[in-house]
Design an enzyme around this catalytic site. Structure first.
Site, PDB file in Angstrom:
ATOM      1  N   ASP A  30       0.976  -0.812  -0.160  1.00  0.00           N
ATOM      2  CA  ASP A  30       0.009  -0.024  -0.157  1.00  0.00           C
ATOM      3  C   ASP A  30       0.738   1.006   0.369  1.00  0.00           C
ATOM      4  O   ASP A  30       0.154   2.320  -0.445  1.00  0.00           O
ATOM      5  CB  ASP A  30      -0.698  -0.133   0.972  1.00  0.00           C
ATOM      6  CG  ASP A  30      -1.880  -1.110   1.044  1.00  0.00           C
ATOM      7  OD1 ASP A  30      -2.112  -1.832   0.149  1.00  0.00           O
ATOM      8  OD2 ASP A  30      -2.753  -0.917   2.632  1.00  0.00           O
TER       9      ASP A  30
ATOM     10  N   ARG B  56     -20.159  -2.585 -15.450  1.00  0.00           N
ATOM     11  CA  ARG B  56     -19.159  -3.754 -14.744  1.00  0.00           C
ATOM     12  C   ARG B  56     -18.033  -3.660 -13.959  1.00  0.00           C
ATOM     13  O   ARG B  56     -17.775  -2.720 -13.620  1.00  0.00           O
ATOM     14  CB  ARG B  56     -18.655  -4.491 -15.883  1.00  0.00           C
ATOM     15  CG  ARG B  56     -19.689  -5.329 -16.908  1.00  0.00           C
ATOM     16  CD  ARG B  56     -20.454  -6.013 -16.574  1.00  0.00           C
ATOM     17  NE  ARG B  56     -21.203  -6.733 -17.686  1.00  0.00           N
ATOM     18  CZ  ARG B  56     -23.010  -6.128 -17.938  1.00  0.00           C
ATOM     19  NH1 ARG B  56     -23.060  -5.538 -17.314  1.00  0.00           N
ATOM     20  NH2 ARG B  56     -23.176  -7.318 -19.079  1.00  0.00           N
TER      21      ARG B  56
ATOM     22  N   HIS C 207      -6.038 -10.411  -4.161  1.00  0.00           N
ATOM     23  CA  HIS C 207      -5.373 -10.725  -3.887  1.00  0.00           C
ATOM     24  C   HIS C 207      -4.085 -11.152  -4.796  1.00  0.00           C
ATOM     25  O   HIS C 207      -3.269 -11.328  -4.884  1.00  0.00           O
ATOM     26  CB  HIS C 207      -5.478 -11.568  -3.124  1.00  0.00           C
ATOM     27  CG  HIS C 207      -5.277 -11.163  -1.439  1.00  0.00           C
ATOM     28  ND1 HIS C 207      -6.713 -11.577  -1.411  1.00  0.00           N
ATOM     29  CD2 HIS C 207      -4.908 -11.287   0.048  1.00  0.00           C
ATOM     30  CE1 HIS C 207      -6.830 -11.221   0.628  1.00  0.00           C
ATOM     31  NE2 HIS C 207      -5.911 -10.831   0.475  1.00  0.00           N
TER      32      HIS C 207
HETATM   33  O1  F6P Z   1      -2.625  -4.076   4.316  1.00  0.00           O
HETATM   34  C1  F6P Z   1      -2.331  -4.288   2.481  1.00  0.00           C
HETATM   35  C2  F6P Z   1      -3.416  -5.102   2.325  1.00  0.00           C
HETATM   36  O2  F6P Z   1      -2.772  -5.852   1.152  1.00  0.00           O
HETATM   37  C3  F6P Z   1      -4.116  -4.083   2.331  1.00  0.00           C
HETATM   38  O3  F6P Z   1      -3.868  -3.306   1.044  1.00  0.00           O
HETATM   39  C4  F6P Z   1      -5.511  -5.131   2.170  1.00  0.00           C
HETATM   40  O4  F6P Z   1      -6.942  -4.472   2.743  1.00  0.00           O
HETATM   41  C5  F6P Z   1      -5.034  -6.285   3.031  1.00  0.00           C
HETATM   42  O5  F6P Z   1      -3.370  -5.826   2.905  1.00  0.00           O
HETATM   43  C6  F6P Z   1      -5.610  -7.407   3.048  1.00  0.00           C
HETATM   44  O6  F6P Z   1      -5.075  -8.178   3.824  1.00  0.00           O
HETATM   45  P1  F6P Z   1      -5.433  -9.726   4.332  1.00  0.00           P
HETATM   46  O7  F6P Z   1      -4.744 -10.542   3.307  1.00  0.00           O
HETATM   47  O8  F6P Z   1      -5.249 -10.615   5.834  1.00  0.00           O
HETATM   48  O9  F6P Z   1      -7.041  -9.522   3.267  1.00  0.00           O
END
Ligand code: F6P
Length: 363
Positions: free
Chosen positions: A142, A281, A287
């Site tokens: 981030d 859409r 991830h």
């Molecule tokens: O802090 C990094 C991050 O990728 C955020 O942007 C996101 O909200 C969070 O991790 C997601 O975390 P998790 O892997 O626990 O779903």
């Protein structure tokens, strides 16, 4: 032989393995040090018996090109607020930092390098205050840590998002559609902002600038004549409409945080309800932005941060975090690093440049 314990905590990030290799190689070159990884952040060393992995030359060979972390990670089991499940299914939270500090000492570790974001560096500070010789290495896709200009993994995440955005532009254009792409960015919209500029988005919605649905619709309508036109929107997962709240599901059990996701769908519904004529859409990247091969830039930043962290161990700069500032690797007190958050400043030159190149922030 001196022993260094290394941990990777919080969400994973492309470049973590390159840091591990950087530390291990620098230690081998220097001599007199052994490097060990604690599996799944500090959970590995807290276990009885400890779950550790020796970061030898053989074990770390070639890992810099791989995403993820060979010593695994977790955002569960924060030693400052460790959740213990009770018989009735509820969780009791206890502070295990003192126990952890003692375990680190008893296992013969002279120092610790903790690679992680804001939450992990708060743990570093707590351990430092309990006498642990600790160095922090910043990590987050981030890019939301203010004490460093860059964190590794961010460039890779932006590249992944931009590649996906480019693909969505050609399909939006072909169908005369509005396509909304949701990217990560819990509290800071850096990934969305960079992707919007790189991809040439019409609209970019960030956590820092709550959006007006009327403004968003106005921009879309301005792009359509007689049913022709298209628009691509990039939105941070942490964005919200004016007067609204973020979209996600509550933290459950021992989860560290609210799971964000779905604001792209909310925006699609809002546009449809507001009478948007174009088909809309939404795509949520999730991830995918954190996985896969790190870009060369991130491998280099991560490797050099690993080397710097090892040098800081040798020179005894404990309680400090590696920072990339003005094109140089330097050290900042962890206490300072965790005190300020790196939000997108609405006057930032990237926001201004985006506006001047036709990007609307829905405000
Ligand atoms: O802090 C990094 C991050 O990728 C955020 O942007 C996101 O909200 C969070 O991790 C997601 O975390 P998790 O892997 O626990 O779903």
């Amino acid at each position: 032989m001196k022993k260094i314990l290394v941990t990777t905590g919080g969400g994973d990030c492309p470049g973590l393995n390159a840091v591990l290799r950087g530390i291990s190689r620098a230690a081998l070159t220097h001599g007199g040090y052994e490097v060990w990884g604690s599996m799944e952040a500090f959970n590995g060393i807290l276990k009885e018996p400890s779950e550790l992995l020796k970061l030898s030359k053989k074990r770390t060979a070639g890992i810099h090109v791989r995403g993820g972390t060979i010593i695994r990670t977790t955002n569960k089991g924060n030693p400052m607020a460790y959740p213990i499940k009770q018989k009735d299914g509820t969780f009791k939270v206890i502070d295990r930092t003192l126990e952890l500090a003692e375990k680190i000492k008893n296992e013969g570790f002279d120092s610790v390098i903790n690679i992680g974001g804001d939450g992990s560096q708060k743990i570093s500070q707590a351990l430092f205050e309990r006498g642990v010789h600790i160095i922090g290495v910043p990590k987050t896709i981030d890019n939301d840590l203010s004490a460093t200009d860059r964190t590794f993994g961010f460039a890779t995440a932006v590249q992944i998002a931009t590649d996906c955005f480019d693909k969505l532009v050609t399909t939006a254009e072909s169908h005369h559609r509005v396509i909304i792409m949701e990217v990560m960015g819990r509290d800071a919209g850096w990934i969305a902002l960079h992707t919007a500029i790189a991809g040439g988005a019409e609209i970019c919605l960030l956590p820092e600038i709550p959006y007006s649905i009327d403004k968003v619709l106005g921009v879309i309508n301005g792009r359509y004549t007689k049913g022709r036109g298209f628009a691509n929107i990039v939105i941070s997962e942490g964005a919200r409409p004016i007067g609204g709240t973020v979209v996600g599901s509550e933290a459950q059990d021992d989860d560290a945080h609210v799971k964000l996701g779905g604001v792209a769908n909310l925006l699609r519904h809002q546009l449809e309800s507001a009478g948007c004529e174009a088909q809309v859409r939404s795509t949520i990247l999730g991830h995918i932005q954190r996985g896969g091969t790190p870009m060369a830039y991130d491998r280099i930043l991560a490797t050099t941060m690993g080397v710097k962290a090892f040098e800081m161990v040798v020179s005894g700069q404990f309680g400090q975090m590696v920072s990339f500032r003005n094109n140089k690797l330097t050290a900042v007190p962890i206490s300072k690093a965790i005190s300020e958050y790196n939000y997108v400043d609405t006057d930032h030159y990237l926001v201004q440049a985006a506006r001047k190149t036709g990007v609307s922030f829905g405000d």
